[in-house]
Design an enzyme around this catalytic site. Structure first.
Site: not given
Ligand SMILES: *[C@@H]1O[C@H](CO)[C@@H](O)[C@H](O)[C@H]1NC(C)=O
Ligand SMILES: *[C@@H]1O[C@H](CO)[C@@H](O)[C@H](O)[C@H]1NC(C)=O
Ligand SMILES: *[C@@H]1O[C@H](CO)[C@@H](O)[C@H](O)[C@H]1NC(C)=O
Ligand SMILES: *[C@@H]1O[C@H](CO)[C@@H](O)[C@H](O)[C@H]1NC(C)=O
Length: 381
Positions: A33, A342, A345
């Site tokens: 991610s 979040d 990240h």
């Protein structure tokens, strides 16, 4: 040979500094991610709003309010943002492709995304996708017309830049399945063996320039701090869980050794190891006053708890309250003053800061900037 190599290096860097700047025609990325520009979204449903709000003005397949480090890399190289290989709608791969998906690990997971949250697109799968992409893009280009304007020229595969940012999920998934620190450490050599296999596969397909990010300090991330709490004496002065960061550092030391080994095995490759861990940890533990960052561990987008992060209620999560749909995972007032987006990240602002730190070569081995990472010679031994 040794003397010749040394003389050549000095000659190039002193007499022709401009010639040493690389002109990568394409960017190919493998990762999780931290560098997913739409892969997981294309396969399993979009990252929800408010992801993307700062830069794209809408969700853009990234788990971030805006751009990722890989986006700043593309900008810096004068290339378009790299589309996800899995994204079949509207993508243009003429200058590269991104095989990363959120939740990817180097090793295959023994569980499904629906059970564990980790992606089925592990690095070996990304590596097969790359090999298909290379072969099939050239076949498609033979048909001419629009395909020639959507897919890379063959030469781009040997002169393009290959970036890697993966490994953290191998470590966290092991901890989430209740492995001890000792067990996780014992698994690292196998993980890195598979990493080396992927790099060698790209090299076998002609790739020569590799820019490899190490694993970040995941012991500073809310999702780890909340799900895997440590004893108070194991919390470092920055508020991070020291045992997990120590595992990340052990992984990174061995990753660096793996890269050194790969340089010997792949004599024509230019492999740059980038200590992203150091840049990220320095930002979190000691945010420079002029950067304006506050509350280094607290998520901008989330809900509840010490870190504005709750496991079941992620960024953008909605709930029905008294018959009305309500967003619980809301964004903070000013994401540009936050480091963590979040709980998992980084924000665009933090990504930009980290990119500015690493792009000049200060965190690289060898200490070459991004735009000169194709110029290194194999180590003289
Ligand atoms: C999955 O199981 C195999 C066999 O037990 C093991 O070698 C491998 O490391 C496991 N993968 C992960 C990600 O734990
Ligand atoms: C894809 O992007 C490149 C570079 O931006 C551009 O030159 C090319 O025309 C685009 N292809 C199509 C079909 O629009
Ligand atoms: C890990 O341990 C917790 C608490 O004992 C348990 O609830 C959970 O099912 C375990 N997870 C795995 C993957 O074994
Ligand atoms: C939902 O309705 C109950 C009962 O009318 C009320 O007490 C509660 O405050 C409402 N919750 C919200 C978030 O509006």
């Amino acid at each position: 040979m040794r003397l010749f190599g040394a003389v050549l290096l000095v000659f190039c860097s002193v007499v022709f500094p401009a010639a040493a700047s690389c002109d990568y025609p394409a960017l190919f990325n493998f990762g999780d991610s931290n560098s997913d520009t739409g892969g997981l979204s294309a396969a399993f449903g979009p990252a929800p709003s408010p992801n993307g709000e700062t830069f794209f003005g809408r969700p853009a397949g990234r788990y971030c309010d805006g751009r990722l480090i890989v986006d700043f890399i593309a900008e810096n190289l004068g290339l378009p943002y790299v589309n996800a290989y899995l994204d079949s709608v509207g993508s243009n791969f003429s200058h590269g492709a991104n095989f990363a998906t959120a939740g990817s690990s180097i090793r295959r997971q023994n569980s499904s995304l629906f059970k564990s949250g980790f992606s089925p697109f592990s690095l070996d799968v990304q590596s097969w996708q790359f090999s298909q992409f290379k072969a099939r893009s050239q076949l498609a280009r033979q048909q001419g017309s629009v395909f020639r304007r959507l897919l890379p020229e063959e030469g781009a595969f040997s002169t393009g830049l290959y970036t890697f940012d993966i490994g953290m999920n191998d470590l966290t998934s092991s901890f989430f399945s209740n492995q001890t620190v000792e067990q996780v450490l014992a698994g690292i050599p196998q993980i890195l063996n598979e990493f080396a296999t992927a790099v060698k596969s790209v090299y076998g397909h002609g790739g020569r320039y590799f820019w490899i990010h190490n694993a970040g300090p995941f012991g500073c991330l809310a999702y780890v701090l909340e799900r895997l709490p440590v004893k108070p004496e194991e919390v470092d002065p920055a508020g991070c869980a020291a045992p997990y960061n120590a595992v990340a550092q052990a992984f990174n030391e061995q990753l660096k050794a793996t890269v050194v080994h790969l340089r010997q095995e792949l004599p024509s490759a230019a492999l740059t190891y980038v200590d992203v861990y150091a840049a990220k940890y320095s930002l979190i533990s000691n945010p420079p006053p002029e950067s304006g960052f506050t509350q280094p561990l607290v998520a901008c987008c989330g809900h509840g708890g010490r870190y504005n992060y709750s496991p079941g209620i992620g960024c953008g999560a909605e709930q029905m309250v008294n018959g009305t749909r309500m967003v619980l995972g809301c964004s903070c007032a000013d994401p540009s003053r936050r480091i963590i987006w979040d709980g998992v990240h980084y924000t665009e602002a933090a990504n930009r800061w980290v990119f500015d730190q690493i792009s000049g070569g200060a965190f690289s081995d060898p200490p070459l900037p991004l735009r000169m990472a194709c110029t290194q010679r194999p180590p003289v031994s």
